[in-house]
Design a protein around this motif. Structure first.
Motif, PDB file in Angstrom:
ATOM      1  N   ASP A 105     -90.087  59.367  28.550  1.00  0.00           N
ATOM      2  CA  ASP A 105     -88.504  59.489  29.297  1.00  0.00           C
ATOM      3  C   ASP A 105     -87.524  58.926  28.520  1.00  0.00           C
ATOM      4  OD1 ASP A 105     -90.398  59.493  31.709  1.00  0.00           O
ATOM      5  OD2 ASP A 105     -90.810  57.298  31.845  1.00  0.00           O
ATOM      6  N   ALA A 106     -86.299  59.495  28.962  1.00  0.00           N
ATOM      7  CA  ALA A 106     -85.540  59.411  27.832  1.00  0.00           C
ATOM      8  C   ALA A 106     -84.672  57.717  28.291  1.00  0.00           C
ATOM      9  CB  ALA A 106     -84.595  60.219  28.689  1.00  0.00           C
ATOM     10  N   VAL A 107     -84.716  57.652  27.138  1.00  0.00           N
ATOM     11  CA  VAL A 107     -83.305  56.224  27.181  1.00  0.00           C
ATOM     12  C   VAL A 107     -82.434  56.107  27.160  1.00  0.00           C
ATOM     13  CG1 VAL A 107     -83.594  53.519  25.869  1.00  0.00           C
ATOM     14  CG2 VAL A 107     -85.925  55.344  26.307  1.00  0.00           C
ATOM     15  N   TYR A 108     -81.882  55.691  28.034  1.00  0.00           N
ATOM     16  CA  TYR A 108     -79.624  55.772  27.811  1.00  0.00           C
ATOM     17  C   TYR A 108     -79.623  54.327  27.680  1.00  0.00           C
ATOM     18  CZ  TYR A 108     -80.401  60.808  29.404  1.00  0.00           C
ATOM     19  OH  TYR A 108     -80.032  62.110  29.592  1.00  0.00           O
ATOM     20  N   VAL A 109     -78.576  53.867  27.273  1.00  0.00           N
ATOM     21  CA  VAL A 109     -77.422  53.211  26.934  1.00  0.00           C
ATOM     22  C   VAL A 109     -76.066  53.310  27.203  1.00  0.00           C
ATOM     23  CG1 VAL A 109     -79.366  51.818  25.405  1.00  0.00           C
ATOM     24  CG2 VAL A 109     -77.238  53.735  24.654  1.00  0.00           C
ATOM     25  N   PHE A 110     -75.547  52.839  27.570  1.00  0.00           N
ATOM     26  CA  PHE A 110     -73.922  52.499  27.970  1.00  0.00           C
ATOM     27  C   PHE A 110     -73.886  52.523  26.225  1.00  0.00           C
ATOM     28  CE2 PHE A 110     -75.656  50.331  32.055  1.00  0.00           C
ATOM     29  CZ  PHE A 110     -74.286  51.533  32.935  1.00  0.00           C
ATOM     30  N   VAL A 111     -72.757  53.713  25.888  1.00  0.00           N
ATOM     31  CA  VAL A 111     -71.787  53.632  24.819  1.00  0.00           C
ATOM     32  C   VAL A 111     -70.816  52.522  25.411  1.00  0.00           C
ATOM     33  CG1 VAL A 111     -69.210  54.906  23.714  1.00  0.00           C
ATOM     34  CG2 VAL A 111     -72.040  55.977  24.621  1.00  0.00           C
ATOM     35  N   GLU A 112     -70.208  51.234  24.425  1.00  0.00           N
ATOM     36  CA  GLU A 112     -69.408  50.514  24.637  1.00  0.00           C
ATOM     37  C   GLU A 112     -68.628  50.647  23.135  1.00  0.00           C
ATOM     38  OE1 GLU A 112     -71.725  47.030  25.495  1.00  0.00           O
ATOM     39  OE2 GLU A 112     -71.945  47.411  27.724  1.00  0.00           O
ATOM     40  N   ASN A 113     -69.275  51.053  22.412  1.00  0.00           N
ATOM     41  CA  ASN A 113     -67.998  51.384  21.361  1.00  0.00           C
ATOM     42  C   ASN A 113     -66.893  52.031  21.340  1.00  0.00           C
ATOM     43  OD1 ASN A 113     -67.258  52.728  18.947  1.00  0.00           O
ATOM     44  ND2 ASN A 113     -68.216  51.058  17.915  1.00  0.00           N
ATOM     45  N   ASP A 114     -65.828  51.819  21.005  1.00  0.00           N
ATOM     46  CA  ASP A 114     -64.211  51.765  21.380  1.00  0.00           C
ATOM     47  C   ASP A 114     -64.177  53.207  20.904  1.00  0.00           C
ATOM     48  OD1 ASP A 114     -63.690  50.019  23.327  1.00  0.00           O
ATOM     49  OD2 ASP A 114     -62.567  48.945  21.844  1.00  0.00           O
ATOM     50  N   ASP A 115     -64.217  53.070  19.587  1.00  0.00           N
ATOM     51  CA  ASP A 115     -64.116  54.976  18.560  1.00  0.00           C
ATOM     52  C   ASP A 115     -65.419  55.798  19.209  1.00  0.00           C
ATOM     53  OD1 ASP A 115     -62.509  53.089  17.120  1.00  0.00           O
ATOM     54  OD2 ASP A 115     -63.896  52.591  15.649  1.00  0.00           O
ATOM     55  N   GLU A 116     -66.222  55.336  19.630  1.00  0.00           N
ATOM     56  CA  GLU A 116     -66.726  56.208  20.083  1.00  0.00           C
ATOM     57  C   GLU A 116     -66.512  57.204  21.483  1.00  0.00           C
ATOM     58  OE1 GLU A 116     -71.981  57.529  20.385  1.00  0.00           O
ATOM     59  OE2 GLU A 116     -70.987  54.725  20.435  1.00  0.00           O
ATOM     60  N   LEU A 117     -65.976  56.092  22.598  1.00  0.00           N
ATOM     61  CA  LEU A 117     -65.909  56.350  23.631  1.00  0.00           C
ATOM     62  C   LEU A 117     -63.813  57.105  23.276  1.00  0.00           C
ATOM     63  CD1 LEU A 117     -65.886  52.715  25.602  1.00  0.00           C
ATOM     64  CD2 LEU A 117     -67.152  55.382  26.417  1.00  0.00           C
ATOM     65  N   ASN A 118     -63.568  56.612  22.637  1.00  0.00           N
ATOM     66  CA  ASN A 118     -62.182  57.432  22.465  1.00  0.00           C
ATOM     67  C   ASN A 118     -62.464  59.135  21.503  1.00  0.00           C
ATOM     68  OD1 ASN A 118     -61.247  55.691  23.168  1.00  0.00           O
ATOM     69  ND2 ASN A 118     -60.488  54.393  21.444  1.00  0.00           N
ATOM     70  N   TYR A 119     -63.575  58.855  20.878  1.00  0.00           N
ATOM     71  CA  TYR A 119     -63.335  60.378  20.571  1.00  0.00           C
ATOM     72  C   TYR A 119     -64.215  61.078  21.617  1.00  0.00           C
ATOM     73  CZ  TYR A 119     -66.465  63.783  17.713  1.00  0.00           C
ATOM     74  OH  TYR A 119     -66.799  65.290  17.539  1.00  0.00           O
ATOM     75  N   LEU A 120     -65.178  60.627  22.625  1.00  0.00           N
ATOM     76  CA  LEU A 120     -66.168  61.334  23.921  1.00  0.00           C
ATOM     77  C   LEU A 120     -64.439  61.934  24.674  1.00  0.00           C
ATOM     78  CD1 LEU A 120     -69.355  59.414  23.399  1.00  0.00           C
ATOM     79  CD2 LEU A 120     -69.167  61.848  22.829  1.00  0.00           C
ATOM     80  N   TYR A 121     -64.297  61.082  25.389  1.00  0.00           N
ATOM     81  CA  TYR A 121     -63.226  61.073  26.351  1.00  0.00           C
ATOM     82  C   TYR A 121     -62.931  62.322  26.118  1.00  0.00           C
ATOM     83  CZ  TYR A 121     -59.471  60.219  29.747  1.00  0.00           C
ATOM     84  OH  TYR A 121     -59.154  60.017  30.452  1.00  0.00           O
ATOM     85  N   PRO A 122     -62.177  63.030  25.362  1.00  0.00           N
ATOM     86  CA  PRO A 122     -61.165  64.273  25.254  1.00  0.00           C
ATOM     87  C   PRO A 122     -62.293  65.432  25.584  1.00  0.00           C
ATOM     88  CG  PRO A 122     -61.008  63.070  23.279  1.00  0.00           C
ATOM     89  CD  PRO A 122     -61.736  62.214  24.128  1.00  0.00           C
ATOM     90  N   ILE A 123     -63.658  65.278  24.946  1.00  0.00           N
ATOM     91  CA  ILE A 123     -64.669  65.985  24.949  1.00  0.00           C
ATOM     92  C   ILE A 123     -64.978  66.572  26.068  1.00  0.00           C
ATOM     93  CG2 ILE A 123     -67.253  66.657  24.370  1.00  0.00           C
ATOM     94  CD1 ILE A 123     -66.799  65.616  21.716  1.00  0.00           C
ATOM     95  N   PHE A 124     -65.507  64.725  27.023  1.00  0.00           N
ATOM     96  CA  PHE A 124     -65.760  64.862  28.489  1.00  0.00           C
ATOM     97  C   PHE A 124     -64.788  65.398  29.600  1.00  0.00           C
ATOM     98  CE2 PHE A 124     -69.521  62.954  27.385  1.00  0.00           C
ATOM     99  CZ  PHE A 124     -70.559  63.094  28.213  1.00  0.00           C
ATOM    100  N   THR A 125     -63.709  65.037  29.421  1.00  0.00           N
ATOM    101  CA  THR A 125     -62.416  65.671  30.128  1.00  0.00           C
ATOM    102  C   THR A 125     -62.249  66.947  29.845  1.00  0.00           C
ATOM    103  OG1 THR A 125     -60.976  63.868  29.517  1.00  0.00           O
ATOM    104  CG2 THR A 125     -59.770  65.657  30.374  1.00  0.00           C
ATOM    105  N   GLU A 126     -62.414  67.842  28.894  1.00  0.00           N
ATOM    106  CA  GLU A 126     -62.017  69.433  29.023  1.00  0.00           C
ATOM    107  C   GLU A 126     -63.539  69.757  29.510  1.00  0.00           C
ATOM    108  OE1 GLU A 126     -61.274  72.880  27.761  1.00  0.00           O
ATOM    109  OE2 GLU A 126     -60.489  70.999  27.434  1.00  0.00           O
ATOM    110  N   LEU A 127     -64.487  69.440  29.545  1.00  0.00           N
ATOM    111  CA  LEU A 127     -65.739  70.096  29.787  1.00  0.00           C
ATOM    112  C   LEU A 127     -65.363  69.784  31.401  1.00  0.00           C
ATOM    113  CD1 LEU A 127     -68.851  68.311  27.804  1.00  0.00           C
ATOM    114  CD2 LEU A 127     -68.444  70.816  28.432  1.00  0.00           C
ATOM    115  N   LEU A 128     -64.755  68.656  31.810  1.00  0.00           N
ATOM    116  CA  LEU A 128     -64.880  68.650  33.496  1.00  0.00           C
ATOM    117  C   LEU A 128     -63.476  69.137  33.676  1.00  0.00           C
ATOM    118  CD1 LEU A 128     -66.271  64.958  33.564  1.00  0.00           C
ATOM    119  CD2 LEU A 128     -67.457  67.020  34.694  1.00  0.00           C
ATOM    120  N   SER A 129     -63.059  69.843  33.172  1.00  0.00           N
ATOM    121  CA  SER A 129     -61.300  70.653  33.987  1.00  0.00           C
ATOM    122  C   SER A 129     -61.289  71.226  34.515  1.00  0.00           C
ATOM    123  CB  SER A 129     -60.456  70.613  32.357  1.00  0.00           C
ATOM    124  OG  SER A 129     -61.347  71.660  32.096  1.00  0.00           O
TER     125      SER A 129
END
Length: 91
Positions: free
Chosen positions: A59-83
């Motif tokens: 089974d997959a084990v997921y955790v919430f990403v809470e690290n600001d640096d990691e979130l700041n890195y991932l946010y534009p990636i997901f924004t582009e994917l969802l554009s």
């Protein structure tokens, strides 16, 4: 838009439903952007989850990403994917 439903179990044994908006793999890690809104016409919160399960786990084990640096890195990636989808993401 048809989202995949993901049911997570908390540390206390409660279950919580999320709906997968997008998934991607970055630097060898799998990430999901999920929302707690069940329908297209509902506003909800978005979260980024990281798969921390090992290859031997069934089974997959997921955790919430809470690290600001990691979130700041991932946010534009997901924004582009969802554009191309009708999703309004705000920080």
């Amino acid at each position: 838009m048809q989202e995949e439903k993901l049911t997570m179990t908390t540390d206390t044994g409660d279950t919580v439903d999320f709906y997968v908006l997008e998934e991607t793999r970055v630097n060898g890690m799998d990430y999901l952007m999920v929302t707690d809104a069940a329908g297209e016409d509902e506003d909800g919160e978005c979260y980024i989850l990281k798969d921390v399960s090992g290859a031997e786990e069934s089974d997959a084990v997921y955790v919430f990403v809470e690290n600001d640096d990691e979130l700041n890195y991932l946010y534009p990636i997901f924004t582009e994917l969802l554009s191309d989808m009708d999703v309004d993401i705000r920080r």
